[in-house]
Design a protein around this motif. Sequence first.
Motif, PDB file in Angstrom:
ATOM      1  N   ILE A   1       1.020  -0.991   0.415  1.00  0.00           N
ATOM      2  CA  ILE A   1       0.248  -0.198   0.464  1.00  0.00           C
ATOM      3  C   ILE A   1       1.043   0.981  -0.088  1.00  0.00           C
ATOM      4  CG2 ILE A   1      -1.766   1.179   1.315  1.00  0.00           C
ATOM      5  CD1 ILE A   1      -2.422  -1.769   2.504  1.00  0.00           C
ATOM      6  N   GLY A   2       0.814   1.915  -0.982  1.00  0.00           N
ATOM      7  CA  GLY A   2       1.397   3.190  -1.015  1.00  0.00           C
ATOM      8  C   GLY A   2       0.486   4.066  -1.792  1.00  0.00           C
ATOM      9  N   PRO A   3       1.321   5.664  -1.899  1.00  0.00           N
ATOM     10  CA  PRO A   3       0.466   6.659  -2.760  1.00  0.00           C
ATOM     11  C   PRO A   3       0.326   6.367  -4.147  1.00  0.00           C
ATOM     12  CG  PRO A   3       2.450   7.555  -1.983  1.00  0.00           C
ATOM     13  CD  PRO A   3       2.394   5.879  -1.274  1.00  0.00           C
ATOM     14  N   LEU A   4      -0.869   6.135  -4.905  1.00  0.00           N
ATOM     15  CA  LEU A   4      -1.175   5.735  -6.425  1.00  0.00           C
ATOM     16  C   LEU A   4       0.166   6.347  -7.154  1.00  0.00           C
ATOM     17  CD1 LEU A   4      -3.621   4.292  -8.230  1.00  0.00           C
ATOM     18  CD2 LEU A   4      -4.217   6.793  -8.480  1.00  0.00           C
ATOM     19  N   PRO A   5       0.545   6.052  -7.681  1.00  0.00           N
ATOM     20  CA  PRO A   5       1.492   6.556  -8.852  1.00  0.00           C
ATOM     21  C   PRO A   5       0.584   7.132 -10.288  1.00  0.00           C
ATOM     22  CG  PRO A   5       1.964   4.238  -8.207  1.00  0.00           C
ATOM     23  CD  PRO A   5       0.522   4.576  -8.088  1.00  0.00           C
ATOM     24  N   PRO A   6       1.736   8.126 -10.577  1.00  0.00           N
ATOM     25  CA  PRO A   6       0.530   7.824 -12.198  1.00  0.00           C
ATOM     26  C   PRO A   6       0.683   7.036 -12.229  1.00  0.00           C
ATOM     27  CG  PRO A   6       2.666  10.080 -11.487  1.00  0.00           C
ATOM     28  CD  PRO A   6       2.216   8.755 -10.513  1.00  0.00           C
ATOM     29  N   ALA A   7       1.574   6.030 -13.233  1.00  0.00           N
ATOM     30  CA  ALA A   7       1.352   4.827 -13.622  1.00  0.00           C
ATOM     31  C   ALA A   7      -0.326   4.149 -13.429  1.00  0.00           C
ATOM     32  CB  ALA A   7       2.528   3.653 -13.674  1.00  0.00           C
ATOM     33  N   HIS A   8      -0.159   4.101 -12.558  1.00  0.00           N
ATOM     34  CA  HIS A   8      -1.762   3.348 -12.203  1.00  0.00           C
ATOM     35  C   HIS A   8      -3.179   4.739 -11.901  1.00  0.00           C
ATOM     36  CE1 HIS A   8       0.403  -0.722 -11.527  1.00  0.00           C
ATOM     37  NE2 HIS A   8       0.562  -0.034 -10.133  1.00  0.00           N
ATOM     38  N   PHE A   9      -2.972   5.686 -13.118  1.00  0.00           N
ATOM     39  CA  PHE A   9      -4.023   6.665 -12.783  1.00  0.00           C
ATOM     40  C   PHE A   9      -5.525   5.616 -13.379  1.00  0.00           C
ATOM     41  CE2 PHE A   9      -2.306  10.570 -11.909  1.00  0.00           C
ATOM     42  CZ  PHE A   9      -1.395  10.417 -10.255  1.00  0.00           C
ATOM     43  N   ASP A  10      -5.112   5.691 -14.841  1.00  0.00           N
ATOM     44  CA  ASP A  10      -5.989   4.599 -15.675  1.00  0.00           C
ATOM     45  C   ASP A  10      -6.494   3.612 -15.081  1.00  0.00           C
ATOM     46  OD1 ASP A  10      -5.553   6.521 -17.300  1.00  0.00           O
ATOM     47  OD2 ASP A  10      -4.603   5.319 -18.781  1.00  0.00           O
ATOM     48  N   ALA A  11      -5.996   3.114 -14.648  1.00  0.00           N
ATOM     49  CA  ALA A  11      -5.947   1.522 -13.508  1.00  0.00           C
ATOM     50  C   ALA A  11      -7.174   2.728 -12.465  1.00  0.00           C
ATOM     51  CB  ALA A  11      -5.078   0.218 -13.346  1.00  0.00           C
ATOM     52  N   ALA A  12      -6.404   2.677 -11.268  1.00  0.00           N
ATOM     53  CA  ALA A  12      -8.005   2.886 -10.566  1.00  0.00           C
ATOM     54  C   ALA A  12      -9.649   3.751 -11.252  1.00  0.00           C
ATOM     55  CB  ALA A  12      -7.175   4.265  -9.678  1.00  0.00           C
ATOM     56  N   ILE A  13      -9.276   4.284 -12.097  1.00  0.00           N
ATOM     57  CA  ILE A  13     -10.738   5.141 -12.535  1.00  0.00           C
ATOM     58  C   ILE A  13     -11.556   3.926 -12.979  1.00  0.00           C
ATOM     59  CG2 ILE A  13     -11.767   6.530 -14.680  1.00  0.00           C
ATOM     60  CD1 ILE A  13      -9.141   8.229 -13.875  1.00  0.00           C
ATOM     61  N   GLN A  14     -10.552   2.742 -13.657  1.00  0.00           N
ATOM     62  CA  GLN A  14     -10.940   1.586 -14.071  1.00  0.00           C
ATOM     63  C   GLN A  14     -11.707   0.748 -13.088  1.00  0.00           C
ATOM     64  OE1 GLN A  14     -11.995   0.698 -17.411  1.00  0.00           O
ATOM     65  NE2 GLN A  14     -13.079  -0.821 -16.895  1.00  0.00           N
TER      66      GLN A  14
ATOM     67  N   ALA B   1      -6.500  -2.564  -5.325  1.00  0.00           N
ATOM     68  CA  ALA B   1      -8.017  -1.713  -4.386  1.00  0.00           C
ATOM     69  C   ALA B   1      -7.018  -0.270  -4.146  1.00  0.00           C
ATOM     70  CB  ALA B   1      -7.478  -2.281  -2.875  1.00  0.00           C
ATOM     71  N   THR B   2      -8.301   0.172  -3.609  1.00  0.00           N
ATOM     72  CA  THR B   2      -7.908   2.036  -3.401  1.00  0.00           C
ATOM     73  C   THR B   2      -8.680   2.304  -2.289  1.00  0.00           C
ATOM     74  OG1 THR B   2      -9.537   2.775  -5.503  1.00  0.00           O
ATOM     75  CG2 THR B   2      -7.480   2.408  -6.652  1.00  0.00           C
ATOM     76  N   ALA B   3      -8.346   3.642  -2.483  1.00  0.00           N
ATOM     77  CA  ALA B   3      -9.296   4.679  -1.168  1.00  0.00           C
ATOM     78  C   ALA B   3      -8.443   5.843  -1.200  1.00  0.00           C
ATOM     79  CB  ALA B   3      -9.312   3.958  -0.101  1.00  0.00           C
TER      80      ALA B   3
ATOM     81  N   ALA C   1      -3.896  17.495   2.373  1.00  0.00           N
ATOM     82  CA  ALA C   1      -4.713  17.183   2.941  1.00  0.00           C
ATOM     83  C   ALA C   1      -5.832  16.418   2.774  1.00  0.00           C
ATOM     84  CB  ALA C   1      -5.951  18.228   3.315  1.00  0.00           C
ATOM     85  N   SER C   2      -5.172  15.709   1.863  1.00  0.00           N
ATOM     86  CA  SER C   2      -5.756  14.387   0.795  1.00  0.00           C
ATOM     87  C   SER C   2      -4.557  13.175   0.506  1.00  0.00           C
ATOM     88  CB  SER C   2      -7.087  14.775   0.139  1.00  0.00           C
ATOM     89  OG  SER C   2      -6.205  15.847  -0.743  1.00  0.00           O
ATOM     90  N   THR C   3      -4.652  12.066  -0.008  1.00  0.00           N
ATOM     91  CA  THR C   3      -4.396  11.651  -0.825  1.00  0.00           C
ATOM     92  C   THR C   3      -5.185  10.166  -0.999  1.00  0.00           C
ATOM     93  OG1 THR C   3      -2.050  10.313  -0.840  1.00  0.00           O
ATOM     94  CG2 THR C   3      -3.314  10.227   0.506  1.00  0.00           C
ATOM     95  N   VAL C   4      -4.707   9.722  -2.661  1.00  0.00           N
ATOM     96  CA  VAL C   4      -5.109   8.584  -3.189  1.00  0.00           C
ATOM     97  C   VAL C   4      -4.712   6.992  -3.008  1.00  0.00           C
ATOM     98  CG1 VAL C   4      -6.598   7.220  -4.778  1.00  0.00           C
ATOM     99  CG2 VAL C   4      -6.160   9.739  -4.363  1.00  0.00           C
ATOM    100  N   LEU C   5      -4.777   5.910  -1.820  1.00  0.00           N
ATOM    101  CA  LEU C   5      -3.790   5.201  -1.279  1.00  0.00           C
ATOM    102  C   LEU C   5      -4.394   3.864  -2.434  1.00  0.00           C
ATOM    103  CD1 LEU C   5      -4.010   5.700   2.245  1.00  0.00           C
ATOM    104  CD2 LEU C   5      -2.660   6.177   0.613  1.00  0.00           C
ATOM    105  N   ALA C   6      -3.125   3.357  -3.154  1.00  0.00           N
ATOM    106  CA  ALA C   6      -3.172   2.633  -3.565  1.00  0.00           C
ATOM    107  C   ALA C   6      -2.808   1.042  -2.965  1.00  0.00           C
ATOM    108  CB  ALA C   6      -2.300   2.696  -4.855  1.00  0.00           C
ATOM    109  N   GLY C   7      -3.401  -0.212  -3.524  1.00  0.00           N
ATOM    110  CA  GLY C   7      -2.996  -1.555  -2.730  1.00  0.00           C
ATOM    111  C   GLY C   7      -2.161  -2.935  -4.434  1.00  0.00           C
ATOM    112  N   THR C   8      -1.609  -2.433  -4.642  1.00  0.00           N
ATOM    113  CA  THR C   8      -0.703  -3.631  -5.350  1.00  0.00           C
ATOM    114  C   THR C   8      -0.073  -5.192  -4.775  1.00  0.00           C
ATOM    115  OG1 THR C   8       1.288  -2.114  -5.183  1.00  0.00           O
ATOM    116  CG2 THR C   8      -0.041  -1.087  -6.659  1.00  0.00           C
TER     117      THR C   8
END
Length: 136
Positions: free
Chosen positions: A3-16, A56-58, A42-49
């Motif tokens: 789990i970490g901050p969502l990297p640009p490489a996964h932006f499209d996958a997150a929206i999907q 996963a995202t949150a 004060a915000s972020t998007v976390l990615a689970g890879t």
Amino acid sequence: MQIGPLPPAHFDAAIQLWQDAGLTRPRNDPTQDLHRALAGSASTVLAGTEDETLIATAMVGHDGHRGWIYYLAVSENARCRGHGRAMIQACEAWLFERGMSKLNVMVREDNAAARGFYASLGYGLDEVVVLSRRLQ
Ligand SMILES: CC(C)(COP(=O)(O)OP(=O)(O)OC[C@H]1O[C@@H](n2cnc3c(N)ncnc32)[C@H](O)[C@@H]1OP(=O)(O)O)[C@@H](O)C(=O)NCCC(=O)NCCS
């Protein structure tokens, strides 16, 4: 799962993932939401890879008083393995580190699955109603 901050490489996958999980609505632009959440302190998007695949995202953030979570989703084929719980724990830790003492979640009333999920994580129903008005 990592789990970490969502990297640009996964932006499209997150929206999907958000679309597949039924979390997007025609009036909201998920790409704009994603960029705004990542731009603010004060915000972020976390990615689970897992094996470099997004599963996963949150989106987590705070308004200086309370923490909030949006866009919590686990890929359908990765559910029921504790990943949703791990994402919430990561959000809780992110907020705790920033001094927040309470986390609120808005769940659509008819989303029985999400309500069951949050209940099993110890989230209770507050005696409040949510009021809103469109600004745009
Ligand atoms: C909600 C969601 C994130 C759960 O993710 P998950 O990885 O399957 O959940 P976990 O495996 O971590 O489950 C954690 C706990 O919740 C419980 N749980 C999960 N789904 C549940 C359901 N539909 N009903 C009741 N309890 C549920 C699990 O049994 C588990 O409890 P336990 O640890 O006591 O056994 C996933 O179903 C999802 O992405 N749903 C679609 C998007 C969505 O509705 N997001 C929430 C918007 S508010």
